[in-house]
Enzyme design. Structure first.
Site, short mmCIF file in Angstrom:
data_model
loop_
_atom_site.label_atom_id
_atom_site.label_comp_id
_atom_site.label_asym_id
_atom_site.label_seq_id
_atom_site.Cartn_x
_atom_site.Cartn_y
_atom_site.Cartn_z
N HIS A 191 34.23 41.05 43.98
CA HIS A 191 34.14 41.36 42.60
C HIS A 191 33.04 42.48 42.08
CE1 HIS A 191 36.55 37.52 41.98
NE2 HIS A 191 37.25 38.47 41.34
N CYS A 505 48.48 43.36 40.13
CA CYS A 505 47.17 43.78 39.72
C CYS A 505 45.91 43.60 40.27
CB CYS A 505 46.96 42.99 38.33
SG CYS A 505 46.49 41.37 38.50
C1 PEP Z 1 43.33 39.31 42.07
O1 PEP Z 1 42.87 38.24 42.75
O2 PEP Z 1 43.96 40.07 42.84
C2 PEP Z 1 42.80 39.73 41.05
C3 PEP Z 1 43.37 40.68 40.23
O3 PEP Z 1 41.82 39.09 40.41
P1 PEP Z 1 40.35 39.06 40.52
O4 PEP Z 1 40.08 40.15 41.74
O5 PEP Z 1 39.68 39.01 39.35
O6 PEP Z 1 40.04 37.74 41.49
#
Ligand code: PEP
Ligand code: MG
Length: 582
Positions: A191, A505
């Protein structure tokens, strides 16, 4: 003397600046004596008092925590902090030896650790971790300037070199004007890396040995794309840095020509490009680039780095401004996805979970903390009065979770209306498909969803059992595993057959190299950070959808990563390449 270090590029951009080292922990502290040991003792005692108060406050917030172990951990840490042996030893080291408080912490930690290390019982041996956490807290408290954890001086114009960085810290350093970040650990999929790209902070991760080889104040040239870090760069490096900046500017100019054109394939199919927006700037950029709307707004970033939870009004204002910023285009607000590497300082995330990525995270945390979740849903309901809003739920693993959230959302909408607020007639509810169980069980609960968004970042991690934050496994963490491709294909096909909009996403959607593959799998909605939206649009405009779909059987037949890479190369050389070799 010029030297090179090699890590992994995690956020593009070129940075030139002086190094600021942040040592990982107290164990690096050098032997140091002070002249005024009485003042040093007072400093140490003040830090102990601060940590005691912090732990007390955290304990109170966790009063009704679901996982009792979290409270027990804090109790244990409080006991350790009050341990006469620890305190007496520290006092004695500062008073009698005139050691600095920092060095006294190191010496005393090592003394206690030596006792524990000698124990036969593995459980007791592992208590060293608790001691380290308590000592780490004390160390951090010694280095605060009284303004809530902020470092003593800012990092404006400097390049941070450290072992690892959390999203909250990164946001804080960005606010202080950091030029770039180099870490010895970490992964491009963390993240923090996502946030770095969003904030345009060049980031290199996995630069082994950086903390030993780089000295405070060394000049560094950092290439966030290739992962190259040059110490004391020479004339050629400076030229290369300037060339990179020029190249980035040139590319930006070229891509800017695509700001107002449709995201349409060569054979005339329009692809929806949503934006993953985390900040006001992202929203403005998404709007300017002609994004279909916001496909993913990670609300946990509102919570990160703050000591207090935003109340309903504060959340409402943030969501309303997001909706207003998109002027009538749909905004997808993801409910809280705290947990795993998205820890916070609010005490919501339980410390000491043995396996946080599989722990109380995302919708599990929200359902467990009813009042908190209801507040968030009411704030979203109120924002829906200002423009079209969808709600997206993270970490869904089962149908029951979706049904529970739908009922809570309905209640929140009713409550907001009863309180006199304007609320949209309907708020579509979608789920992140990022836990393999959800992807596999989808035929049984797609009907409960209005839309789907595939979170490949987590889906890859959970499907391949590869920690997305573990740099040592970076080679294994790849969406090009046949299992990932097959599951993506199944989910996309099922969603389309049921008439449910489906997007990807995860970071995969923002990488132009994957455009032909995702188009071949049938994807027609991408949600990605505005930073790469134009690159992806360029790839879409160079793609022949019909030709790519004709190649789908070959893609699904690929037996390993090499086979899938060969498929991608073939698609590229045949011209239906998403413009990759244009
Ligand atoms: C994912 O897991 O692909 C996502 C978009 O959520 P995050 O990166 O916030 O876990
Ligand atoms: Mg996720």
């Amino acid at each position: 003397m010029r030297r090179e270090l090699h890590g992994h590029g995690a956020s593009r951009g070129s940075a030139l600046g002086r190094a600021r080292l942040r040592m990982p922990d107290v164990f690096e502290v050098a032997e140091e004596r002070v002249e005024d040991s009485a003042a040093e003792l007072a400093r140490l005692h003040a830090a102990i008092a601060v940590v005691r108060a912090e732990m007390q406050a955290l304990r109170e917030r966790l009063q009704d925590a679901l996982v009792p172990e979290a409270g027990e951990f804090l109790d244990l840490h409080a006991l350790l902090l009050d341990d006469p042996e620890l305190l007496h030893g520290l006092d004695q080291l500062v008073r009698d030896e005139s050691y600095s408080a920092d060095y006294a912490l190191r010496v005393q930690r090592n003394r206690i650790a030596a006792v524990f290390e000698g124990m036969d019982d593995a459980y007791l041996r592992s208590r060293i971790d608790d001691i380290d956490q308590v000592i780490g807290r004390l160390h951090a408290a010694l280095h605060r300037d009284g303004s809530d954890g902020a470092p003593v001086r800012g990092v404006a114009g400097e390049i941070l070199v450290t072992d690892n960085v959390g999203p909250a810290e990164l946001a804080q350093w960005h606010g202080q004007g950091v030029m770039g970040v180099v870490t010895t650990g970490g992964s491009p999929l963390s993240h923090s890396a996502i946030l770095a790209r969003s904030l345009h902070v060049p980031l290199v991760v996995g630069a082994a040995g950086a903390l030993q080889k780089i000295n405070e104040g060394d000049v560094l040239a950092v290439d966030g794309a290739s992962g190259l870090v040059v110490l004391e760069p020479g004339p050629a490096d400076l030229r290369a840095h300037r060339a990179r900046l020029r190249e980035l500017a040139r590319e930006r100019k070229q891509l800017n020509r695509l700001r107002r054109v449709p995201s349409r394939t060569l054979d005339g199919v329009d692809i929806r490009l949503w934006a993953n927006a985390e900040s006001r700037e992202d929203v403005a950029e998404a709007h300017a680039l002609g994004a279909a709307g916001v496909g993913l707004y990670r609300t946990e970033f509102l919570f990160l780095g703050s000591n207090v939870l935003p109340d309903e009004d504060a959340q409402f204002r943030a969501y309303r401004d997001l909706v207003l910023g998109m002027t009538g285009r749909t905004t997808t607000i993801r409910t809280l996805d705290l947990g795993a590497d998205k820890a916070d300082r609010t005490g919501l995330v339980l410390e000491g979970e043995p396996n946080p990525a599989l722990g109380l995270r995302g919708v599990r945390l929200s359902l467990a903390r009813g009042a908190l979740f209801a507040t968030q849903l009411r704030a979203i309901a109120r924002a829906s009065g200002y423009g079209p809003v969808r709600v997206l739920v993270p970490m869904v693993a089962a149908r029951e979770e979706v049904l529970a959230v739908r009922a809570l959302l309905r209640t929140a909408m009713d409550e907001a209306r009863a309180a006199g607020h304007e609320v949209a007639d309907t708020i579509p509810l979608g789920a992140m498909i990022e836990v393999p169980a959800a992807a596999i069980a989808l035929p049984g609960f797609a009907d409960a969803l209005d839309f789907l968004s595939i979170g490949t970042n987590d889906l890859v991690q959970y499907l391949l059992a590869v920690d997305r934050n573990n740099d040592a496994l970076a080679e294994l963490y790849s969406p090009l595993h046949p299992a990932v491709i097959r599951l993506l294909h199944d989910v996309i096909r099922l969603a389309r057959a049921r008439g449910k909009p489906v997007a990807v996403c995860g970071e995969m959607a923002g990488d132009a190299a994957f455009v032909p593959l995702l188009l071949a799998l049938g994807l027609e909605e991408f949600s990605l950070h505005p930073a790469t939206l134009l690159e992806v649009r360029r790839a879409i405009r160079g793609a022949d959808l019909g030709a790519l779909r004709a190649r789908l059987p070959a893609l699904l037949r690929a037996r390993d990563r090499a086979g899938i890479e060969a498929w991608m190369q073939k698609a590229a050389s045949a011209g239906d390449n998403g413009g990759m070799n244009a």
